[in-house]
Design a protein around this motif. Sequence first.
Motif, PDB file in Angstrom:
ATOM      1  N   LEU A 104       0.821  -1.208   0.000  1.00 16.35           N
ATOM      2  CA  LEU A 104       0.000   0.000   0.000  1.00 16.35           C
ATOM      3  C   LEU A 104       0.856   1.259   0.000  1.00 16.35           C
ATOM      4  O   LEU A 104       0.525   2.253  -0.670  1.00 16.35           O
ATOM      5  CB  LEU A 104      -0.932  -0.002   1.219  1.00 16.35           C
ATOM      6  CG  LEU A 104      -2.044  -1.049   1.230  1.00 16.35           C
ATOM      7  CD1 LEU A 104      -2.798  -0.999   2.563  1.00 16.35           C
ATOM      8  CD2 LEU A 104      -3.006  -0.836   0.074  1.00 16.35           C
ATOM      9  N   LEU A 105       1.943   1.226   0.743  1.00 17.36           N
ATOM     10  CA  LEU A 105       2.857   2.373   0.790  1.00 17.36           C
ATOM     11  C   LEU A 105       3.421   2.660  -0.589  1.00 17.36           C
ATOM     12  O   LEU A 105       3.521   3.829  -1.004  1.00 17.36           O
ATOM     13  CB  LEU A 105       3.982   2.088   1.785  1.00 17.36           C
ATOM     14  CG  LEU A 105       4.898   3.261   2.152  1.00 17.36           C
ATOM     15  CD1 LEU A 105       4.148   4.267   3.004  1.00 17.36           C
ATOM     16  CD2 LEU A 105       6.134   2.754   2.888  1.00 17.36           C
ATOM     17  N   LEU A 106       3.784   1.617  -1.300  1.00 20.95           N
ATOM     18  CA  LEU A 106       4.362   1.792  -2.634  1.00 20.95           C
ATOM     19  C   LEU A 106       3.322   2.273  -3.642  1.00 20.95           C
ATOM     20  O   LEU A 106       3.591   3.184  -4.441  1.00 20.95           O
ATOM     21  CB  LEU A 106       4.981   0.475  -3.102  1.00 20.95           C
ATOM     22  CG  LEU A 106       5.589   0.475  -4.510  1.00 20.95           C
ATOM     23  CD1 LEU A 106       6.762   1.438  -4.596  1.00 20.95           C
ATOM     24  CD2 LEU A 106       6.023  -0.937  -4.906  1.00 20.95           C
ATOM     25  N   ILE A 107       2.136   1.683  -3.610  1.00 27.40           N
ATOM     26  CA  ILE A 107       1.125   1.983  -4.628  1.00 27.40           C
ATOM     27  C   ILE A 107       0.478   3.348  -4.402  1.00 27.40           C
ATOM     28  O   ILE A 107       0.398   4.173  -5.332  1.00 27.40           O
ATOM     29  CB  ILE A 107       0.059   0.880  -4.653  1.00 27.40           C
ATOM     30  CG1 ILE A 107       0.683  -0.450  -5.097  1.00 27.40           C
ATOM     31  CG2 ILE A 107      -1.086   1.265  -5.598  1.00 27.40           C
ATOM     32  CD1 ILE A 107      -0.254  -1.632  -4.984  1.00 27.40           C
ATOM     33  N   PHE A 108       0.003   3.594  -3.186  1.00 29.21           N
ATOM     34  CA  PHE A 108      -0.797   4.790  -2.933  1.00 29.21           C
ATOM     35  C   PHE A 108       0.034   5.953  -2.393  1.00 29.21           C
ATOM     36  O   PHE A 108      -0.040   7.061  -2.942  1.00 29.21           O
ATOM     37  CB  PHE A 108      -1.937   4.466  -1.965  1.00 29.21           C
ATOM     38  CG  PHE A 108      -2.944   3.520  -2.540  1.00 29.21           C
ATOM     39  CD1 PHE A 108      -3.895   3.957  -3.439  1.00 29.21           C
ATOM     40  CD2 PHE A 108      -2.940   2.179  -2.184  1.00 29.21           C
ATOM     41  CE1 PHE A 108      -4.831   3.089  -3.971  1.00 29.21           C
ATOM     42  CE2 PHE A 108      -3.864   1.300  -2.710  1.00 29.21           C
ATOM     43  CZ  PHE A 108      -4.811   1.750  -3.616  1.00 29.21           C
ATOM     44  N   ASP A 109       0.785   5.717  -1.324  1.00 26.16           N
ATOM     45  CA  ASP A 109       1.530   6.819  -0.707  1.00 26.16           C
ATOM     46  C   ASP A 109       2.630   7.352  -1.621  1.00 26.16           C
ATOM     47  O   ASP A 109       2.961   8.542  -1.557  1.00 26.16           O
ATOM     48  CB  ASP A 109       2.135   6.357   0.618  1.00 26.16           C
ATOM     49  CG  ASP A 109       1.082   6.007   1.641  1.00 26.16           C
ATOM     50  OD1 ASP A 109       0.625   6.907   2.353  1.00 26.16           O
ATOM     51  OD2 ASP A 109       0.691   4.825   1.713  1.00 26.16           O
ATOM     52  N   ILE A 110       3.186   6.478  -2.454  1.00 28.78           N
ATOM     53  CA  ILE A 110       4.226   6.925  -3.378  1.00 28.78           C
ATOM     54  C   ILE A 110       3.652   7.109  -4.780  1.00 28.78           C
ATOM     55  O   ILE A 110       3.727   8.199  -5.354  1.00 28.78           O
ATOM     56  CB  ILE A 110       5.401   5.926  -3.397  1.00 28.78           C
ATOM     57  CG1 ILE A 110       6.063   5.869  -2.023  1.00 28.78           C
ATOM     58  CG2 ILE A 110       6.428   6.326  -4.464  1.00 28.78           C
ATOM     59  CD1 ILE A 110       7.178   4.838  -1.910  1.00 28.78           C
ATOM     60  N   GLY A 111       3.076   6.040  -5.342  1.00 23.70           N
ATOM     61  CA  GLY A 111       2.624   6.085  -6.731  1.00 23.70           C
ATOM     62  C   GLY A 111       1.529   7.108  -6.988  1.00 23.70           C
ATOM     63  O   GLY A 111       1.697   8.034  -7.801  1.00 23.70           O
ATOM     64  N   PHE A 112       0.388   6.982  -6.309  1.00 24.98           N
ATOM     65  CA  PHE A 112      -0.733   7.884  -6.565  1.00 24.98           C
ATOM     66  C   PHE A 112      -0.458   9.297  -6.054  1.00 24.98           C
ATOM     67  O   PHE A 112      -0.993  10.261  -6.614  1.00 24.98           O
ATOM     68  CB  PHE A 112      -2.010   7.328  -5.946  1.00 24.98           C
ATOM     69  CG  PHE A 112      -2.720   6.349  -6.829  1.00 24.98           C
ATOM     70  CD1 PHE A 112      -3.608   6.789  -7.792  1.00 24.98           C
ATOM     71  CD2 PHE A 112      -2.484   4.997  -6.714  1.00 24.98           C
ATOM     72  CE1 PHE A 112      -4.268   5.897  -8.629  1.00 24.98           C
ATOM     73  CE2 PHE A 112      -3.132   4.086  -7.538  1.00 24.98           C
ATOM     74  CZ  PHE A 112      -4.025   4.536  -8.499  1.00 24.98           C
ATOM     75  N   SER A 113       0.360   9.434  -5.018  1.00 24.14           N
ATOM     76  CA  SER A 113       0.686  10.779  -4.543  1.00 24.14           C
ATOM     77  C   SER A 113       1.517  11.532  -5.580  1.00 24.14           C
ATOM     78  O   SER A 113       1.258  12.714  -5.862  1.00 24.14           O
ATOM     79  CB  SER A 113       1.442  10.698  -3.213  1.00 24.14           C
ATOM     80  OG  SER A 113       0.602  10.239  -2.178  1.00 24.14           O
ATOM     81  N   VAL A 114       2.499  10.853  -6.161  1.00 19.41           N
ATOM     82  CA  VAL A 114       3.295  11.478  -7.223  1.00 19.41           C
ATOM     83  C   VAL A 114       2.415  11.792  -8.429  1.00 19.41           C
ATOM     84  O   VAL A 114       2.505  12.876  -9.029  1.00 19.41           O
ATOM     85  CB  VAL A 114       4.466  10.563  -7.624  1.00 19.41           C
ATOM     86  CG1 VAL A 114       5.168  11.098  -8.866  1.00 19.41           C
ATOM     87  CG2 VAL A 114       5.460  10.433  -6.479  1.00 19.41           C
TER      88      VAL A 114
END
Length: 219
Positions: A104-114
């Motif tokens: 979740l950290l990789l997909i949402f906190d990093i991916g979707f935030s960027v």
Amino acid sequence: MTDDDRPADSRDDELAQAAQRARDRVSAGRLAEYESDLRKAERKVAGEIDPGMRALVVAGAVLLAMLSLVLPHTGAASGIEVLTSAPDADAARITITSKVFVYLLLIFDIGFSVLALLTRRWTIAWIALCGSAVSVVAGVLAWWSRNTPGVGGVEPPSGVGIGLILGLVAAVVLTFHWARVVWARSTYHLALEEERRKEAAAREELARSLQRKPDSNNT
């Protein structure tokens, strides 16, 4: 009496009234054209976000989340090794909660935030908010699992690492700031809808006034 026999003032008045009605129709047509362009611009603006100075905080939190993936999640296993199920992760007996949190950290906190920062789309920011909020819950459960005995009283071989701590902090910061950004846009949407209702009422009143003018002129 023919039209030529009528007084010149009467004919001039009729010509002026006809010209005024023509101008009213042209104005109404231009107003409709401008209204269409305005609505397109409003829909575009309504779907965008303007995080302002929060963009710097979000970018910093994303970098912190990325850093947490290369630091020890627990024991000698880093976040990347948790993702790839490396031998160090197997030796640390990584639980499903830790894997879910890192994903979740990789997909949402990093991916979707960027992606939300680059596109400035409100929908993507909303997805980033929801994913970040879920990752906070998963991070708390991952923390708890690293300090809780397993089945049969087996103690976890290692506790919480610095990577897990920083990742959870980044998730909390991103959830807070995306919530503020999304809420601000939601308030703007409500104000925009109210403004559209007022404009619709004004256009209806203008249409009724234009319809009343020919009737009053005929009488």
